[in-house]
Design an enzyme around this catalytic site. Structure first.
Site, PDB file in Angstrom:
ATOM      1  N   TYR A   1       0.730  -1.104   0.095  1.00  0.00           N
ATOM      2  CA  TYR A   1       0.002  -0.086   0.023  1.00  0.00           C
ATOM      3  C   TYR A   1       1.051   1.256  -0.063  1.00  0.00           C
ATOM      4  O   TYR A   1       0.776   2.060  -0.868  1.00  0.00           O
ATOM      5  CB  TYR A   1      -0.915  -0.119   1.344  1.00  0.00           C
ATOM      6  CG  TYR A   1      -1.858   1.220   1.487  1.00  0.00           C
ATOM      7  CD1 TYR A   1      -2.835   1.524   0.826  1.00  0.00           C
ATOM      8  CD2 TYR A   1      -1.221   2.151   2.329  1.00  0.00           C
ATOM      9  CE1 TYR A   1      -3.648   2.663   0.843  1.00  0.00           C
ATOM     10  CE2 TYR A   1      -2.210   3.330   2.640  1.00  0.00           C
ATOM     11  CZ  TYR A   1      -3.329   3.376   1.643  1.00  0.00           C
ATOM     12  OH  TYR A   1      -4.083   4.636   2.072  1.00  0.00           O
TER      13      TYR A   1
ATOM     14  N   LYS B   1       1.186   4.307  -2.721  1.00  0.00           N
ATOM     15  CA  LYS B   1       1.131   5.793  -2.594  1.00  0.00           C
ATOM     16  C   LYS B   1       2.194   6.639  -2.800  1.00  0.00           C
ATOM     17  O   LYS B   1       2.029   7.766  -3.053  1.00  0.00           O
ATOM     18  CB  LYS B   1       0.521   5.868  -1.092  1.00  0.00           C
ATOM     19  CG  LYS B   1      -0.803   5.358  -0.743  1.00  0.00           C
ATOM     20  CD  LYS B   1      -2.113   5.891  -1.640  1.00  0.00           C
ATOM     21  CE  LYS B   1      -3.382   5.549  -0.963  1.00  0.00           C
ATOM     22  NZ  LYS B   1      -4.381   6.341  -1.877  1.00  0.00           N
TER      23      LYS B   1
HETATM   24  N1  LIG Z   1      -8.622   5.179   5.945  1.00  0.00           N
HETATM   25  C1  LIG Z   1      -7.523   5.548   6.334  1.00  0.00           C
HETATM   26  O1  LIG Z   1      -6.785   5.581   7.094  1.00  0.00           O
HETATM   27  C2  LIG Z   1      -6.541   6.609   5.007  1.00  0.00           C
HETATM   28  C3  LIG Z   1      -5.600   7.036   5.344  1.00  0.00           C
HETATM   29  C4  LIG Z   1      -4.901   7.840   4.406  1.00  0.00           C
HETATM   30  C5  LIG Z   1      -5.371   7.821   3.068  1.00  0.00           C
HETATM   31  N2  LIG Z   1      -6.645   6.975   2.923  1.00  0.00           N
HETATM   32  C6  LIG Z   1      -6.795   6.921   1.168  1.00  0.00           C
HETATM   33  O2  LIG Z   1      -8.211   7.600   1.168  1.00  0.00           O
HETATM   34  C7  LIG Z   1      -9.035   7.099   0.116  1.00  0.00           C
HETATM   35  C8  LIG Z   1     -10.383   6.742   0.594  1.00  0.00           C
HETATM   36  O3  LIG Z   1     -10.094   5.448   1.626  1.00  0.00           O
HETATM   37  P1  LIG Z   1     -11.154   5.212   2.663  1.00  0.00           P
HETATM   38  O4  LIG Z   1     -10.632   5.204   3.877  1.00  0.00           O
HETATM   39  O5  LIG Z   1     -12.472   5.968   2.714  1.00  0.00           O
HETATM   40  O6  LIG Z   1     -11.649   3.606   2.563  1.00  0.00           O
HETATM   41  P2  LIG Z   1     -12.799   2.808   2.237  1.00  0.00           P
HETATM   42  O7  LIG Z   1     -13.651   3.142   3.140  1.00  0.00           O
HETATM   43  O8  LIG Z   1     -12.239   1.281   2.350  1.00  0.00           O
HETATM   44  O9  LIG Z   1     -13.279   3.156   0.893  1.00  0.00           O
HETATM   45  C9  LIG Z   1     -12.540   3.033  -0.414  1.00  0.00           C
HETATM   46  C10 LIG Z   1     -13.485   3.525  -1.581  1.00  0.00           C
HETATM   47  O10 LIG Z   1     -12.647   3.137  -2.646  1.00  0.00           O
HETATM   48  C11 LIG Z   1     -13.573   2.253  -3.619  1.00  0.00           C
HETATM   49  N3  LIG Z   1     -12.655   1.311  -4.497  1.00  0.00           N
HETATM   50  C12 LIG Z   1     -11.809   0.531  -4.138  1.00  0.00           C
HETATM   51  N4  LIG Z   1     -11.338   0.031  -5.419  1.00  0.00           N
HETATM   52  C13 LIG Z   1     -11.958   0.659  -6.530  1.00  0.00           C
HETATM   53  C14 LIG Z   1     -11.887   0.437  -7.776  1.00  0.00           C
HETATM   54  N5  LIG Z   1     -11.092  -0.322  -8.303  1.00  0.00           N
HETATM   55  N6  LIG Z   1     -12.510   1.406  -8.523  1.00  0.00           N
HETATM   56  C15 LIG Z   1     -13.609   2.418  -8.099  1.00  0.00           C
HETATM   57  N7  LIG Z   1     -13.552   2.589  -6.478  1.00  0.00           N
HETATM   58  C16 LIG Z   1     -13.131   1.772  -5.751  1.00  0.00           C
HETATM   59  C17 LIG Z   1     -14.342   1.638  -2.830  1.00  0.00           C
HETATM   60  O11 LIG Z   1     -15.564   1.023  -3.378  1.00  0.00           O
HETATM   61  P3  LIG Z   1     -16.058  -0.433  -3.034  1.00  0.00           P
HETATM   62  O12 LIG Z   1     -17.241   0.128  -2.018  1.00  0.00           O
HETATM   63  O13 LIG Z   1     -16.889  -0.854  -3.983  1.00  0.00           O
HETATM   64  O14 LIG Z   1     -15.079  -1.318  -2.464  1.00  0.00           O
HETATM   65  C18 LIG Z   1     -14.818   2.544  -1.827  1.00  0.00           C
HETATM   66  O15 LIG Z   1     -15.593   3.450  -2.161  1.00  0.00           O
HETATM   67  C19 LIG Z   1      -8.164   5.911  -0.157  1.00  0.00           C
HETATM   68  O16 LIG Z   1      -7.427   6.348  -1.482  1.00  0.00           O
HETATM   69  C20 LIG Z   1      -7.176   5.463   0.721  1.00  0.00           C
HETATM   70  O17 LIG Z   1      -6.076   4.978   0.466  1.00  0.00           O
HETATM   71  C21 LIG Z   1      -7.266   6.413   3.657  1.00  0.00           C
END
Ligand SMILES: NC(=O)c1ccc[n+]([C@@H]2O[C@H](COP(=O)([O-])OP(=O)(O)OC[C@H]3O[C@@H](n4cnc5c(N)ncnc54)[C@H](OP(=O)(O)O)[C@@H]3O)[C@@H](O)[C@H]2O)c1
Length: 242
Positions: A149, A153
């Site tokens: 991951y 990133k």
């Molecule tokens: N949570 C953290 O601690 C954190 C920290 C830093 C950065 N981020 C980043 O923030 C962003 C959002 O993450 P989140 O925390 O909201 O995670 P999340 O709740 O797991 O949501 C991930 C989202 O991405 C979608 N997704 C995954 N693969 C996809 C694909 N191939 N095409 C289209 N959509 C796809 C998922 O859709 P489905 O529902 O269909 O799976 C879901 O809507 C990500 O880029 C993550 O890396 C998160």
């Protein structure tokens, strides 16, 4: 500086987590139209119901180039593109199947690239716009257990820099967002202090409106970024020990 009021925004991964929070914050800031994109549009029903006159569901799998092209063709008036969709595979580089790392790379890095390529002509033709790439603080230093991951990133951070330079003469700003831990499904299994998705969305859009290039949307990301600027090895050692 990019005003959110009346803008047309496109959010990937909008059905849950930070993506959904972006849609809610865009509504609060009076965005004119919001394309909410998800792999399964039926999972967008609750999001679209927030305001059916301004939120439009779009089917989008960022790893499927035909799907990306179709979404960009549908949303030809976008001014603000938010690349939020992402995956995180838990597992050691050495002990886990390399396919796990490949999946994160395909979604977080290549998926972001496919989407930017598809929307760039629209943003350039408009003569102004903004791209927001949701990265992670792990783009700056990696961590064992989620190395694939972090690598994806870091690649997306590098992509962000190159695209920023390519678009610099086109009045399209390219922002990187570097959140620390956020309270979503992605790291539900981890017990540690987390920021709410709403706070991340608010701080990110504040950064877009203020023209901030590297957006640090929470206390942990601000602290880690400061450490990295001072001495990248210190941050590597801190994250490596987690
Ligand atoms: N949570 C953290 O601690 C954190 C920290 C830093 C950065 N981020 C980043 O923030 C962003 C959002 O993450 P989140 O925390 O909201 O995670 P999340 O709740 O797991 O949501 C991930 C989202 O991405 C979608 N997704 C995954 N693969 C996809 C694909 N191939 N095409 C289209 N959509 C796809 C998922 O859709 P489905 O529902 O269909 O799976 C879901 O809507 C990500 O880029 C993550 O890396 C998160």
């Amino acid at each position: 500086m990019y005003p959110i009021k009346n803008t047309v925004a496109f959010v990937t991964g909008a059905n849950r987590g930070i993506g959904r929070a972006f849609v809610e914050e865009l509504l609060r800031r009076d965005a004119g139209r919001i394309y909410a994109a998800a792999r399964s549009p039926e999972r967008l029903e609750e999001v679209v119901a927030l305001d059916r006159s301004r939120i439009f569901p779009v089917r989008l799998d960022v790893t499927d180039r035909a799907s990306v092209e179709a979404a960009a063709a549908r949303a030809g008036d976008v001014g603000l593109l938010i690349n939020n969709a992402g995956t995180l595979a838990f597992g050691s580089f050495l002990a886990s199947a390399p396919e796990m790392a490949a999946r994160d790379m395909e979604t977080n890095y290549m998926g972001t690239l496919y989407v930017i390529r598809a929307f760039a002509p629209t943003l350039i033709a408009r003569g102004e716009g903004a791209i927001v790439n949701v990265l992670s603080i792990l783009a700056l230093a990696n961590m064992p257990g989620i190395g694939g991951y972090g690598a994806s990133k870091a690649a997306a951070f590098s992509l962000t820099q190159a695209v920023r330079a390519e678009l610099s003469g086109q009045n399209v700003r390219v922002h990187g967002v570097f959140p620390g831990p956020v309270d979503t499904d992605m790291i539900r299994a981890l017990e540690l202090p987390k920021t709410s998705p709403a706070d991340i969305a608010r701080a990110t859009l504040d950064g877009v409106e203020a023209g901030v290039t590297d957006i640090l949307p929470d206390a942990m990301s601000k602290q880690a970024y400061a450490t990295w600027l001072e001495d990248p090895r210190t941050l590597e050692a801190q994250f490596g020990a987690m």
